[in-house]
Design an enzyme around this catalytic site. Structure first.
Site, short mmCIF file in Angstrom:
data_model
loop_
_atom_site.label_atom_id
_atom_site.label_comp_id
_atom_site.label_asym_id
_atom_site.label_seq_id
_atom_site.Cartn_x
_atom_site.Cartn_y
_atom_site.Cartn_z
CG ASP A 56 -1.87 -1.08 1.38
OD1 ASP A 56 -3.07 -0.85 1.19
OD2 ASP A 56 -1.45 -2.21 1.64
CB THR A 129 -5.30 -3.68 2.40
OG1 THR A 129 -5.06 -2.61 1.50
CG2 THR A 129 -4.02 -3.98 3.15
N1 LIG Z 1 -15.71 -0.21 8.09
C1 LIG Z 1 -14.65 0.09 7.33
N2 LIG Z 1 -13.51 0.57 7.88
C2 LIG Z 1 -12.43 0.86 7.12
N3 LIG Z 1 -12.40 0.71 5.78
C3 LIG Z 1 -13.49 0.23 5.19
C4 LIG Z 1 -14.67 -0.11 5.93
N4 LIG Z 1 -15.59 -0.55 5.06
C5 LIG Z 1 -15.03 -0.50 3.84
N5 LIG Z 1 -13.77 -0.03 3.91
C6 LIG Z 1 -12.82 0.15 2.81
O1 LIG Z 1 -13.50 0.11 1.56
C7 LIG Z 1 -12.83 -0.76 0.65
C8 LIG Z 1 -13.75 -1.85 0.23
O2 LIG Z 1 -14.17 -2.57 1.37
P1 LIG Z 1 -14.78 -4.02 1.26
O3 LIG Z 1 -13.70 -4.92 0.75
O4 LIG Z 1 -15.20 -4.37 2.66
O5 LIG Z 1 -15.92 -3.92 0.31
C9 LIG Z 1 -11.57 -1.27 1.34
O6 LIG Z 1 -10.50 -0.49 0.87
P2 LIG Z 1 -8.93 -0.79 1.15
O7 LIG Z 1 -8.71 -2.25 1.11
O8 LIG Z 1 -8.30 -0.03 0.04
O9 LIG Z 1 -8.61 -0.16 2.48
C10 LIG Z 1 -11.89 -1.05 2.81
O10 LIG Z 1 -10.81 -0.81 3.63
MG LIG Z 2 -7.03 0.54 3.33
MG LIG Z 3 -6.46 0.78 -0.23
#
Ligand SMILES: Nc1ncnc2c1ncn2[C@@H]1O[C@H](COP(=O)(O)O)[C@@H](OP(=O)(O)O)[C@H]1O
Ligand SMILES: [Mg+2]
Ligand SMILES: [Mg+2]
Ligand SMILES: [Mg+2]
Length: 317
Positions: A56, A129
């Protein structure tokens, strides 16, 4: 194409052509770091575990460092925070530009006279991630989204662990520009007479689950990453993406929204409103995400979202 000809292409086309090359390099780094076996995970969460890996951090430096070098007045916002450009190692800077893209595609009239000050680039150096760390590598993408005066107009999704069945080559890059089109994936409509819903694998909660229940889909897919879920819509693997949570941020949705909408689909919040991607907006997408594939009735899905869900996300604002 000569460097002079490339330099004369409209700005939005050049930024896209640069981003295509930069995203490929980020994908290589994501695979290389995985192959070392040490992801060097840091928890950046306040309440819940929110992993950040070496990939990242390094990919954000690659993307922001490379774009800033070529486009000095461009506002770029990345998930991993502000970058000190003077500290980015020279070997991470990509100055290649995808000249084939510039030769093949013409800029839509409406975007020909854009200047750097009209644009914001939203960067998610590694989307998914949690899945990268857990080994669901297919879910991982690199997202570069471009907004023009508040609206998302262009996007790049690079999927580093996609393996081409015919060439065995790793990694593919998908792009979209409104009024021009999209490329890089298997365009397919989802099956008729059934409803497949895609949603989060790792960020569910009571409201997220109650909302999915209320939609009454025939199948629910739980996968990681906003980029990957929108890819499922583009490739006919799901009809809708529903996430009734304030967890996604502007860098998650900017690129997928532009590509999906250039393909004919729609991405809004769960109230049916498009997000604003201007230079001074807050990062969280507080009123959730509802995305539908081309040909799917977005309005009728909006109607299936319970009022209690809508009220609860509005209240959290
Ligand atoms: N409750 C939460 N707290 C932090 N990040 C969240 C979150 N819900 C969704 N996200 C972020 O939104 C993206 C898609 O989430 P998901 O896979 O759950 O659908 C991920 O991005 P990143 O992996 O770039 O951080 C994730 O971290
Ligand atoms: Mg992230
Ligand atoms: Mg990310
Ligand atoms: Mg993300």
């Amino acid at each position: 194409m000569s460097i002079r000809m490339a330099a004369s292409a409209p700005l939005i086309m050049r930024i896209m052509a640069s981003s295509l090359s930069i995203a490929e390099k980020a994908g290589e780094v994501i695979r290389d770091i995985m192959s070392t076996g040490d992801l060097n995970v840091v928890d950046k969460g306040q309440k819940n575990f929110d992993p950040q890996t070496e990939a990242d951090r390094k990919c954000q430096q690659i993307i922001i460092g490379s774009l800033s070098k070529q486009y000095k007045d461009l506002k770029i916002i990345g998930e991993e925070g502000a970058e000190d450009l003077s500290k980015i190692p020279q070997e991470l800077i990509v100055d290649k530009i995808d000249s084939q893209f510039l030769e093949q595609y013409k800029c839509p009239e409406s975007f020909k006279d854009i200047s750097e000050n009209d644009l914001v680039v939203w960067v998610d150096p590694l989307d998914g991630t949690g899945e990268y760390v857990a080994g669901f590598v297919e879910n991982v993408t690199v997202l570069i989204g471009i907004a023009f005066r508040d609206t998302s107009i262009a996007g790049i999704i690079h999927q580093p662990f996609f393996k081409c069945a015919t060439t065995n080559k790793m990694g593919r890059t998908i792009w979209g520009l409104k009024e021009l089109g999209t490329s890089g994936y298997n365009k397919k409509s989802p099956p008729e007479n059934k409803l497949i819903l895609t949603t989060t694998r790792s960020h569910s909660n009571e409201i997220v689950n109650a909302t999915i229940e209320a939609i009454k889909a025939d199948e629910v897919l739980k996968v990681g990453g906003c980029g990957f879920k929108v890819l499922q819509l583009l490739e006919g693997k799901a009809h809708c993406y529903v996430f009734a949570s304030p967890g996604c941020k502007k860098w998650d949705t900017c690129s997928p929204e532009a590509i999906l909408e250039a393909d004919g689909g729609i991405l809004t919040d769960i109230l049916g409103k498009h997000y604003n991607y201007g230079p001074n907006v807050e990062y969280p997408n507080r009123t959730g995400v509802l995305a539908t594939a081309k040909g799917i009735d977005h309005e009728s899905l909006l109607e299936r979202i319970p009022i209690a869900t809508k009220e609860s996300l509005i209240k959290k604002k």
